[in-house]
Design a protein around this motif. Sequence first.
Motif, mmCIF file in Angstrom:
data_model
loop_
_atom_site.group_PDB
_atom_site.id
_atom_site.type_symbol
_atom_site.label_atom_id
_atom_site.label_comp_id
_atom_site.label_asym_id
_atom_site.label_seq_id
_atom_site.Cartn_x
_atom_site.Cartn_y
_atom_site.Cartn_z
ATOM 1 N N HIS A 9 0.719 -1.291 -0.061
ATOM 2 C CA HIS A 9 -0.019 0.036 -0.110
ATOM 3 C C HIS A 9 0.634 1.179 -0.034
ATOM 4 C CE1 HIS A 9 -3.394 -2.392 0.587
ATOM 5 N NE2 HIS A 9 -3.121 -2.906 1.848
ATOM 6 N N SER A 10 2.113 1.297 0.849
ATOM 7 C CA SER A 10 2.526 2.782 1.049
ATOM 8 C C SER A 10 3.205 3.186 -0.106
ATOM 9 C CB SER A 10 3.427 2.508 2.294
ATOM 10 O OG SER A 10 3.037 1.874 3.244
ATOM 11 N N GLY A 11 3.588 2.405 -0.736
ATOM 12 C CA GLY A 11 4.508 2.902 -1.779
ATOM 13 C C GLY A 11 3.566 3.381 -3.219
ATOM 14 N N PHE A 12 2.448 3.196 -3.003
ATOM 15 C CA PHE A 12 1.437 3.880 -4.195
ATOM 16 C C PHE A 12 0.770 4.972 -3.829
ATOM 17 C CE2 PHE A 12 1.978 -0.769 -4.620
ATOM 18 C CZ PHE A 12 2.626 -0.939 -6.006
ATOM 19 N N LEU A 13 0.863 5.591 -2.574
ATOM 20 C CA LEU A 13 0.133 6.671 -2.011
ATOM 21 C C LEU A 13 0.302 7.866 -3.100
ATOM 22 C CD1 LEU A 13 0.606 6.077 1.935
ATOM 23 C CD2 LEU A 13 -1.560 5.434 0.231
ATOM 24 N N ARG A 14 1.615 7.953 -3.285
ATOM 25 C CA ARG A 14 1.905 9.175 -4.242
ATOM 26 C C ARG A 14 2.522 8.732 -5.623
ATOM 27 N NH1 ARG A 14 5.366 13.320 -0.608
ATOM 28 N NH2 ARG A 14 5.538 14.231 -2.395
ATOM 29 N N ASP A 15 2.228 7.852 -6.238
ATOM 30 C CA ASP A 15 2.628 7.202 -7.161
ATOM 31 C C ASP A 15 1.897 8.129 -8.690
ATOM 32 O OD1 ASP A 15 4.214 5.522 -9.079
ATOM 33 O OD2 ASP A 15 2.344 4.562 -9.491
ATOM 34 N N ARG A 16 2.882 8.828 -9.149
ATOM 35 C CA ARG A 16 2.266 9.739 -10.430
ATOM 36 C C ARG A 16 2.051 8.740 -11.478
ATOM 37 N NH1 ARG A 16 6.658 12.412 -13.527
ATOM 38 N NH2 ARG A 16 8.715 11.387 -12.975
ATOM 39 N N TYR A 17 2.403 7.551 -11.647
ATOM 40 C CA TYR A 17 2.161 6.907 -12.724
ATOM 41 C C TYR A 17 0.798 5.992 -12.321
ATOM 42 C CZ TYR A 17 6.819 7.951 -13.981
ATOM 43 O OH TYR A 17 8.154 8.846 -14.271
ATOM 44 N N ARG A 19 0.323 3.348 -10.631
ATOM 45 C CA ARG A 19 0.436 2.033 -10.821
ATOM 46 C C ARG A 19 -0.411 1.194 -9.607
ATOM 47 N NH1 ARG A 19 6.547 2.651 -11.378
ATOM 48 N NH2 ARG A 19 6.067 4.114 -10.000
ATOM 49 N N ALA A 20 -0.464 -0.002 -9.777
ATOM 50 C CA ALA A 20 -1.171 -0.933 -8.766
ATOM 51 C C ALA A 20 -0.500 -2.054 -8.384
ATOM 52 C CB ALA A 20 -2.441 -1.431 -9.304
ATOM 53 N N ALA A 192 -1.970 -1.933 -24.636
ATOM 54 C CA ALA A 192 -3.298 -2.318 -24.187
ATOM 55 C C ALA A 192 -3.180 -3.414 -23.482
ATOM 56 C CB ALA A 192 -4.299 -2.320 -25.268
ATOM 57 N N SER A 193 -2.228 -4.381 -23.719
ATOM 58 C CA SER A 193 -2.008 -5.875 -23.073
ATOM 59 C C SER A 193 -1.675 -5.399 -21.661
ATOM 60 C CB SER A 193 -1.097 -6.414 -23.790
ATOM 61 O OG SER A 193 0.111 -5.932 -23.733
ATOM 62 N N ASP A 194 -1.523 -6.669 -20.839
ATOM 63 C CA ASP A 194 -1.358 -6.848 -19.545
ATOM 64 C C ASP A 194 0.030 -6.629 -19.343
ATOM 65 O OD1 ASP A 194 -0.337 -7.830 -17.006
ATOM 66 O OD2 ASP A 194 -2.654 -8.519 -16.780
ATOM 67 N N GLU A 195 0.631 -5.532 -18.469
ATOM 68 C CA GLU A 195 2.012 -5.292 -18.297
ATOM 69 C C GLU A 195 2.735 -6.708 -17.723
ATOM 70 O OE1 GLU A 195 0.163 -3.758 -14.389
ATOM 71 O OE2 GLU A 195 -0.374 -4.182 -16.385
ATOM 72 N N ILE A 196 2.023 -7.493 -17.195
ATOM 73 C CA ILE A 196 2.933 -8.731 -16.684
ATOM 74 C C ILE A 196 2.945 -9.691 -17.951
ATOM 75 C CG2 ILE A 196 2.753 -10.662 -15.278
ATOM 76 C CD1 ILE A 196 2.950 -7.866 -13.937
#
Length: 255
Positions: A9-17, A19-20, A192-196
């Motif tokens: 959770h913490s690393g995504f609080l201010r993620d300007r991209y 991401r999830a 458009a594809s899944d990044e994984i």
Amino acid sequence: GRTLRLDRHSGFLRDRYERAYRLDRFPIAAGEAGPSQQLGDPKGPAHRLARAVNRLLPGNSRFYLAEKATRPAAQLLEFHSRRPTVFLNGYWQNPCYFEDHADRIREELQPPPLDGPDAALEEEISSTPSVCLHVRRVRYSPALGPEYYAACISAALKLDPGARFEVFGDDLDWARSQLDFAGAPARFHEGASDEIRDLRLMASCRHAIVANSSFSWWAAWLRPGPDKKVWTPANPGWPVVPAANWIATPNQLVD
């Protein structure tokens, strides 16, 4: 010998991209960090307080390690704490940190298998003289200019005139208009594809031309091989360390 717990959770609080969290799709032997094991925004007060407190503690009593780009790998390898819980915060984008555990990390960061047409595509890519080429430009600074890719493409074709380029990234229109493949086959994998899925296909390539991006860094590193060539920017613009046998290629950075 410790239990690994991942803060999702913490690393995504201010993620300007925007991401999830995606590591739950990999076979990583780790649990989820509970509320008491999360320090919130990495640039927030809890992290600042942890840094300040740790500066006052003797080495084996420290509970928090923030990576510093200017320090060698010993900052992690020689970090020995008797505290029951320690917090690690950083990119850790340096093979020296984990070369003794490379086999396990490659196993646990293996993207999930593909099926159907994607499985056939992966088999085709892995069985041909494929070169992964990755571009990263959207809301991304600094970015690489076309002269870097031109030099890498030329080197790849000199290595293998039959090379086939598999192009991935967030701005394929730029790649189409700016990159010259000298008549070699080039396939553009639409974003458009899944990044994984993209990560798995990128990792299946025989060689790689990486951007100044952690995503393509891992894709290039995940597939080992004594004959694999990886071209990487000599000046990535941020603290990412290439593997020892990667080919540093001169580049310019653009804002």
